[in-house]
Structures are given as structure tokens and as C-alpha cells.
Design a protein around this motif. Structure first.
Motif, mmCIF file in Angstrom:
data_model
loop_
_atom_site.group_PDB
_atom_site.id
_atom_site.type_symbol
_atom_site.label_atom_id
_atom_site.label_comp_id
_atom_site.label_asym_id
_atom_site.label_seq_id
_atom_site.Cartn_x
_atom_site.Cartn_y
_atom_site.Cartn_z
ATOM 1 N N PHE A 137 14.146 43.987 3.230
ATOM 2 C CA PHE A 137 13.716 43.638 1.878
ATOM 3 C C PHE A 137 14.889 43.134 1.037
ATOM 4 C CE2 PHE A 137 13.359 45.190 -2.530
ATOM 5 C CZ PHE A 137 12.311 44.390 -2.972
ATOM 6 N N LEU A 138 15.993 43.885 1.034
ATOM 7 C CA LEU A 138 17.133 43.507 0.202
ATOM 8 C C LEU A 138 17.858 42.281 0.741
ATOM 9 C CD1 LEU A 138 18.605 47.001 -0.746
ATOM 10 C CD2 LEU A 138 17.171 45.487 -2.112
ATOM 11 N N PHE A 139 17.824 42.086 2.065
ATOM 12 C CA PHE A 139 18.452 40.890 2.623
ATOM 13 C C PHE A 139 17.788 39.635 2.071
ATOM 14 C CE2 PHE A 139 18.151 37.504 5.835
ATOM 15 C CZ PHE A 139 19.489 37.175 5.963
ATOM 16 N N TYR A 140 16.475 39.537 2.202
ATOM 17 C CA TYR A 140 15.771 38.350 1.731
ATOM 18 C C TYR A 140 15.771 38.255 0.211
ATOM 19 C CZ TYR A 140 14.140 37.677 6.493
ATOM 20 O OH TYR A 140 14.091 37.464 7.851
ATOM 21 N N LEU A 141 15.654 39.395 -0.471
ATOM 22 C CA LEU A 141 15.653 39.393 -1.929
ATOM 23 C C LEU A 141 16.946 38.795 -2.475
ATOM 24 C CD1 LEU A 141 14.481 40.294 -4.702
ATOM 25 C CD2 LEU A 141 15.629 42.479 -4.331
ATOM 26 N N ASN A 142 18.064 39.315 -2.021
ATOM 27 C CA ASN A 142 19.343 38.860 -2.561
ATOM 28 C C ASN A 142 19.755 37.502 -2.018
ATOM 29 O OD1 ASN A 142 20.154 41.241 -4.225
ATOM 30 N ND2 ASN A 142 19.931 42.283 -2.268
ATOM 31 N N LEU A 143 19.323 37.171 -0.792
ATOM 32 C CA LEU A 143 19.624 35.845 -0.254
ATOM 33 C C LEU A 143 18.990 34.763 -1.120
ATOM 34 C CD1 LEU A 143 20.727 34.124 2.184
ATOM 35 C CD2 LEU A 143 18.428 34.317 3.137
ATOM 36 N N TYR A 144 17.702 34.911 -1.423
ATOM 37 C CA TYR A 144 17.011 33.873 -2.179
ATOM 38 C C TYR A 144 17.299 33.964 -3.677
ATOM 39 C CZ TYR A 144 14.681 32.314 1.995
ATOM 40 O OH TYR A 144 14.439 31.788 3.251
ATOM 41 N N CYS A 145 17.599 35.151 -4.178
ATOM 42 C CA CYS A 145 18.048 35.228 -5.568
ATOM 43 C C CYS A 145 19.374 34.489 -5.731
ATOM 44 C CB CYS A 145 18.197 36.688 -5.997
ATOM 45 S SG CYS A 145 16.634 37.494 -6.419
ATOM 46 N N SER A 146 20.289 34.661 -4.794
ATOM 47 C CA SER A 146 21.565 33.933 -4.845
ATOM 48 C C SER A 146 21.341 32.428 -4.785
ATOM 49 C CB SER A 146 22.469 34.368 -3.683
ATOM 50 O OG SER A 146 22.841 35.719 -3.800
ATOM 51 N N LEU A 147 20.451 32.006 -3.900
ATOM 52 C CA LEU A 147 20.193 30.582 -3.740
ATOM 53 C C LEU A 147 19.619 29.978 -5.025
ATOM 54 C CD1 LEU A 147 20.101 28.084 -1.962
ATOM 55 C CD2 LEU A 147 17.910 28.880 -1.055
ATOM 56 N N TYR A 148 18.655 30.650 -5.627
ATOM 57 C CA TYR A 148 18.031 30.106 -6.831
ATOM 58 C C TYR A 148 18.930 30.250 -8.056
ATOM 59 C CZ TYR A 148 13.584 28.952 -4.704
ATOM 60 O OH TYR A 148 12.608 28.352 -3.939
ATOM 61 N N LEU A 149 19.763 31.275 -8.114
ATOM 62 C CA LEU A 149 20.730 31.377 -9.203
ATOM 63 C C LEU A 149 21.786 30.288 -9.092
ATOM 64 C CD1 LEU A 149 21.093 35.250 -9.350
ATOM 65 C CD2 LEU A 149 20.210 33.794 -11.175
ATOM 66 N N MET A 150 22.219 29.969 -7.871
ATOM 67 C CA MET A 150 23.121 28.832 -7.685
ATOM 68 C C MET A 150 22.475 27.546 -8.166
ATOM 69 S SD MET A 150 24.785 29.516 -3.914
ATOM 70 C CE MET A 150 25.138 27.769 -3.785
ATOM 71 N N THR A 151 21.178 27.409 -7.941
ATOM 72 C CA THR A 151 20.462 26.227 -8.417
ATOM 73 C C THR A 151 20.455 26.169 -9.938
ATOM 74 O OG1 THR A 151 19.036 26.362 -6.460
ATOM 75 C CG2 THR A 151 18.274 24.983 -8.278
ATOM 76 N N CYS A 152 20.255 27.314 -10.580
ATOM 77 C CA CYS A 152 20.296 27.353 -12.053
ATOM 78 C C CYS A 152 21.686 26.994 -12.577
ATOM 79 C CB CYS A 152 19.893 28.731 -12.547
ATOM 80 S SG CYS A 152 18.147 29.133 -12.318
ATOM 81 N N VAL A 153 22.728 27.468 -11.905
ATOM 82 C CA VAL A 153 24.090 27.116 -12.309
ATOM 83 C C VAL A 153 24.311 25.611 -12.196
ATOM 84 C CG1 VAL A 153 26.534 27.365 -11.714
ATOM 85 C CG2 VAL A 153 25.050 29.371 -11.740
ATOM 86 N N ALA A 154 23.773 24.999 -11.134
ATOM 87 C CA ALA A 154 23.911 23.554 -10.957
ATOM 88 C C ALA A 154 23.211 22.787 -12.077
ATOM 89 C CB ALA A 154 23.339 23.138 -9.605
ATOM 90 N N VAL A 155 22.011 23.210 -12.443
ATOM 91 C CA VAL A 155 21.288 22.557 -13.542
ATOM 92 C C VAL A 155 22.043 22.742 -14.855
ATOM 93 C CG1 VAL A 155 19.152 22.563 -14.888
ATOM 94 C CG2 VAL A 155 19.064 22.795 -12.396
ATOM 95 N N ASP A 156 22.578 23.938 -15.073
ATOM 96 C CA ASP A 156 23.354 24.204 -16.292
ATOM 97 C C ASP A 156 24.575 23.305 -16.371
ATOM 98 O OD1 ASP A 156 24.127 25.980 -18.641
ATOM 99 O OD2 ASP A 156 25.837 26.296 -17.307
ATOM 100 N N ARG A 157 25.279 23.134 -15.264
ATOM 101 C CA ARG A 157 26.461 22.251 -15.251
ATOM 102 C C ARG A 157 26.057 20.804 -15.486
ATOM 103 N NH1 ARG A 157 30.274 23.623 -17.157
ATOM 104 N NH2 ARG A 157 28.713 24.914 -18.178
ATOM 105 N N LEU A 158 24.922 20.400 -14.929
ATOM 106 C CA LEU A 158 24.456 19.029 -15.135
ATOM 107 C C LEU A 158 24.160 18.777 -16.608
ATOM 108 C CD1 LEU A 158 23.438 16.265 -14.149
ATOM 109 C CD2 LEU A 158 21.216 17.345 -13.714
#
Length: 362
Positions: free
Chosen positions: A98-119
Motif C-alpha cells: 500500500f505505502l509503496f504505490y501510495l508514495n510512488l505515485y504521490c511523488s510522481l504527481y507532486l513532481m508534476t505539480c512542481v513542473a507546472v509551478d516552475r512553468l
């Protein structure tokens, strides 16, 4: 899981001794670096809030996701140190998956938010001021955590451990190496004891991917969105940075922005892309009856390797924090006995709103 997939998984599940030692050592090394690095990031972001902006909110949640993920690695260390035998029980197996997939995809989508913020900061420095607020960042983080928690919750509700018997070939080799006679093997009590000694408990949440059309569809949906957004965002950022004058391109702000883009892309290409590409191949091929044992073994080994590569995310993200956050950079440099002299834009250069906005958390 169909019968073909089940048979192959049981046959290849435990891995070789050399593989288990290598993976256990690898996870220990990741822990030794990523835990203190992410812990320091959390300390800097939470205890030294120089300013509360949306970028800091996103990076704080990203550090939380990374820390939760790497703290699960001791379970994998124990698993591989035990030669592929899960000794931690059913609850720990469910929790690890549960925590593997939860944190893996939370990290991925948070990185995406950081990219949009930088853009937004680079391409629309003035108009984006109304959008780039801490409250909006907190809402985005809450939506990501809640969505991923609900999506991964079924892992907690079903049995995830199973006791399997080691492959027959390994048993025969062990019997011959131990000089066990044929007569003794024919004894029912000794046969029962031998079978018991060759049983292992396997956690289905370690390196096993469900091979079904639904699994393929969910993987595609979960990965395609951040893949598209990250690609478009960083292409537009690089185009915008490349459109300024040559003198401005050499400014500390632009150089740091380019390093940040390079680190984020490296993180994505190493930690996330191989795992999901192989996951597609694994789901599409592993359960097919025409796949031979050699290919099945290669798919299983690839699954272990790409799953292990996802841990690199917990190592590269602290490097990104170093280039994004002045406070983190100065703190790390002081700990290393070096002065925390953070570069600032040259006063002689034109300090455009785009540069100032880009330097906001740099």
C-alpha cells in the motif's frame, strides 16, 4: 492471477542468493543517503519557513512522500536478507504494498505539480501571481494524497501473502548435494518434512504485477498524465529560458533553473520511466501461455530491477532541493564545513520579473 502466471511466479519468486544479497546491499545504501537528506529537507521546510509560498508547500509534501517511501526499504532488506522469504507477516506485507504505490505515485504527481509551478513562474511571471498561492498548492496536495489513498486502499483489504514450495529442480539439487538416499526420500515422514523445509512465504506485493487488462489500463492512466504534463512543461521552460539574451542565460538564476530541469528529467527517466515501461511489457507478456521460461525469468528479473530503480527518486530529489532552496543549500554547506554563499543574480543584469519569480525558491 491466471494459472500460468501463478505457476511462473512461484517458480521464479525467491530469486538467487547473489541477487538477494545485491538487492539488500543496494537498499541499505539508498537508506544511508536518502533518509538523512530527506529528513534535513523536512527540517528546513518545516522549521525554517522563510516565506510560505506554493513552491515550499509542494516541496514539503514531496519530501514527506520520499521519506515515507524510503522508510519502507528496511522491509525489503529483511526480505532479501532472508533469501526471498517474507518473515514479517500478513499485515506488514499489505502495508508495504500500500505505502509503496501510495508514495510512488504521490511523488510522481507532486513532481508534476512542481513542473507546472516552475512553468508558470518562468513563462507567466506576472499573470501567474494570482494562481501561484500557498492555499492552491495545499488543495492540490490534499487532492493527490486523498486520491492515491483511495485508489491504493484495496491492497489493504485482500490477502497478500502465500506459502509456496521451492521449485523442484532446486529441491533435487539440494538433496543430491546433501547425499540424501533414494530410500530415505521414499519415507512418507521424511518426504513431508522435506516439503515443509522447502516452503517459503512470499509477499505478493513485492515485484509481482497483476497481469490483466484492468491492470494495464490503470497503469496507462496513472502514468500517461504526468508523462505528458512533465514533458510539455519542461520543454516550454527550456524554450523560454533559451529565448532570453546570451548574457541573461549565464545568470545564476537561469543556470540553476537549467540544473533543476536536468535533475528532474534525470529523476523521471531513471526512477519512473523504466518501471512503468517494463510494467507494460510485464503485464502484456507474462501471463501468455506462449512465453517460455527464459522470457518469464527475464521479465521477473526486469521487474525486480526497475522496482529497485524507483528508490533513486529518494536520492535525486534532495539534489533538486539543493538547487531549488537557498535555506537547504546553506544548511547542507554549513554541515559540510563550507560557507553557505548562495549565488544571486548579477545586479548589473536586467532583473526582470521572470528572473525574480524564477529565483523565488532558488
Amino acid at each position: 492471477m491466471n494459472s500460468t502466471t501463478e505457476r511462473r511466479f512461484f517458480y521464479h519468486s525467491t530469486g538467487s542468493r547473489a541477487e538477494n544479497i545485491s538487492l539488500a546491499t543496494y537498499y541499505v545504501l539508498i537508506l544511508l543517503f536518502s533518509v538523512p537528506a530527506n529528513a534535513m529537507a523536512l527540517w528546513v521546510f518545516c522549521c525554517h519557513p522563510k516565506r510560505n509560498n506554493n513552491s515550499r508547500v509542494l516541496l514539503t509534501h514531496l519530501a514527506v512522500a520520499d521519506m515515507c517511501y524510503v522508510l519502507l526499504l528496511p522491509m525489503r532488506v529483511v526480505y532479501h536478507a532472508s533469501d526471498g522469504h517474507w518473515i514479517l507477516g500478513e499485515a506488514a506485507c499489505r502495508l508495504s504494498g500500500f505505502l509503496f504505490y501510495l508514495n510512488l505515485y504521490c511523488s510522481l504527481y507532486l513532481m508534476t505539480c512542481v513542473a507546472v509551478d516552475r512553468l508558470l513562474a518562468v513563462a507567466y511571471p506576472v499573470r501567474a501571481l494570482a494562481w501561484r498561492k500557498p492555499a492552491y498548492a495545499k488543495v492540490a496536495c490534499a487532492v493527490i494524497w486523498v486520491t492515491m489513498t483511495v485508489g491504493m486502499a484495496p491492497v489493504l483489504l485482500s490477502k497478500q501473502t502465500v506459502e509456496v514450495q521451492l521449485q523442484q529442480q532446486q529441491q533435487q539439487q539440494q538433496r543430491y548435494s546433501n547425499n540424501v538416499s533414494v530410500v530415505s526420500l521414499e519415507d512418507p515422514q521424511q518426504q513431508q518434512q522435506q516439503q515443509y523445509n522447502n516452503n517459503v512465504t512470499v509477499c505478493l506485493q513485492l515485484y509481482l504485477v497483476k497481469t490483466s487488462p484492468r491492470a494495464l489500463l490503470s497503469t496507462a492512466a496513472a502514468f500517461s498524465v504526468p508523462l505528458l504534463v512533465l514533458s510539455v512543461s519542461y520543454i516550454l521552460i527550456l524554450v523560454k529560458l533559451g529565448s532570453v539574451s546570451r548574457k541573461q542565460r549565464q545568470s545564476p538564476v537561469h543556470l540553476k533553473a537549467k540544473r533543476m530541469v536536468a535533475l528532474t528529467l534525470a529523476n523521471f527517466l531513471v526512477a519512473f520511466l523504466p518501471y512503468h515501461v517494463h510494467r507494460f511489457v510485464y503485464i502484456a507478456r507474462y501471463g501468455r501461455p506462449d512465453v517460455g521460461d527464459a522470457e518469464a525469468t527475464a521479465l521477473t528479473d526486469g521487474n525486480r530491477l526497475t522496482s529497485a530503480l524507483t528508490c533513486i527518486n529518494g536520492v535525486i530529489d534532495p539534489l533538486m532541493y539543493f538547487f531549488l532552496t537557498n535555506t537547504y543549500q546553506r544548511t547542507l554547506l554549513r554541515m559540510l564545513g563550507r560557507p553557505g554563499n548562495t549565488a544571486q543574480p548579477d545586479p548589473g543584469q536586467s532583473s526582470s520579473r521572470m528572473e525574480m519569480s524564477s529565483a523565488e525558491i532558488l
